[in-house]
Motif scaffolding. Structure first.
Motif, PDB file in Angstrom:
ATOM      1  N   GLU A  20       0.815  -1.224   0.000  1.00 53.46           N
ATOM      2  CA  GLU A  20       0.000   0.000   0.000  1.00 53.46           C
ATOM      3  C   GLU A  20       0.845   1.269   0.000  1.00 53.46           C
ATOM      4  O   GLU A  20       0.364   2.335  -0.327  1.00 53.46           O
ATOM      5  N   GLY A  21       2.083   1.160   0.388  1.00 51.48           N
ATOM      6  CA  GLY A  21       2.965   2.328   0.444  1.00 51.48           C
ATOM      7  C   GLY A  21       4.399   1.853   0.599  1.00 51.48           C
ATOM      8  O   GLY A  21       4.684   0.658   0.497  1.00 51.48           O
ATOM      9  N   GLY A  57      14.078   9.054   4.954  1.00 48.18           N
ATOM     10  CA  GLY A  57      13.379   9.930   5.887  1.00 48.18           C
ATOM     11  C   GLY A  57      12.007   9.420   6.287  1.00 48.18           C
ATOM     12  O   GLY A  57      11.604   8.309   5.949  1.00 48.18           O
ATOM     13  N   ARG A  58      11.315  10.277   7.005  1.00 53.80           N
ATOM     14  CA  ARG A  58       9.985   9.932   7.503  1.00 53.80           C
ATOM     15  C   ARG A  58       9.035   9.610   6.345  1.00 53.80           C
ATOM     16  O   ARG A  58       8.949  10.334   5.371  1.00 53.80           O
ATOM     17  N   GLY A  59       8.328   8.504   6.461  1.00 56.77           N
ATOM     18  CA  GLY A  59       7.421   8.075   5.405  1.00 56.77           C
ATOM     19  C   GLY A  59       8.138   7.447   4.227  1.00 56.77           C
ATOM     20  O   GLY A  59       7.540   7.173   3.200  1.00 56.77           O
ATOM     21  N   GLY A  60       9.428   7.221   4.402  1.00 60.36           N
ATOM     22  CA  GLY A  60      10.232   6.665   3.318  1.00 60.36           C
ATOM     23  C   GLY A  60      10.204   5.145   3.295  1.00 60.36           C
ATOM     24  O   GLY A  60       9.505   4.495   4.060  1.00 60.36           O
TER      25      GLY A  60
END
Length: 143
Positions: A20-21, A57-60
């Motif tokens: 999903e991501g 980074g964040r959300g990576g």
């Protein structure tokens, strides 16, 4: 024989299929029992080849760079391993004549190994990561 490098690369790509991501390399490694440092090297090669995109980074994490249907097993193995040729004189990319062969054109072993290379290429080039993932989802043994 399929090396661990190719096996782990294929497992990582299958794991990313349908995600999903972005997924963290550590999650890919732990879930698929892949040594983390080795996976980092593999993901870098897959990224350079355009199979995955990585974001720090964040959300990576990592995502497939194109649909799994458009990534063939053959493409992945060539990136991670090189030639499919069972012997050097049958390689398209790393050709080397056999020192003990006086007439390559008459060599029956080479003829057979050319057939092996071509058949193996056909199967691997016509199998997508999506098809491999579908086999796994159906409960078929993949690795």
């Amino acid at each position: 024989m399929l090396s661990n490098k190719s096996k782990y690369g294929l497992k990582a790509l299958m794991y990313l299929t349908g995600a999903e991501g972005p997924l963290l390399a550590n999650d890919i490694a732990v879930t698929n029992t892949i040594p983390r440092k080795f996976l980092d090297v593999i993901l870098l090669e897959l990224s350079r080849a355009g199979f995955v995109n990585g974001k720090k980074g964040r959300g990576g994490g990592y995502v497939l760079a194109r649909p799994a249907e458009r990534i063939s097993v053959g493409q992945v193995i060539r990136v991670l391993e090189g030639s499919f040729a069972p012997i050097a004189c049958t390689s398209r990319t790393a050709y080397k004549a056999c020192a003990d062969c006086p007439d390559e054109a008459a060599c029956r072993i080479r003829d057979l190994m050319l057939d092996v290379r071509d058949q193996m290429s056909m199967v691997l080039d016509n199998t997508s990561i999506a098809a491999l993932k579908a086999r796994q989802t159906r409960g078929e043994r993949v690795f």
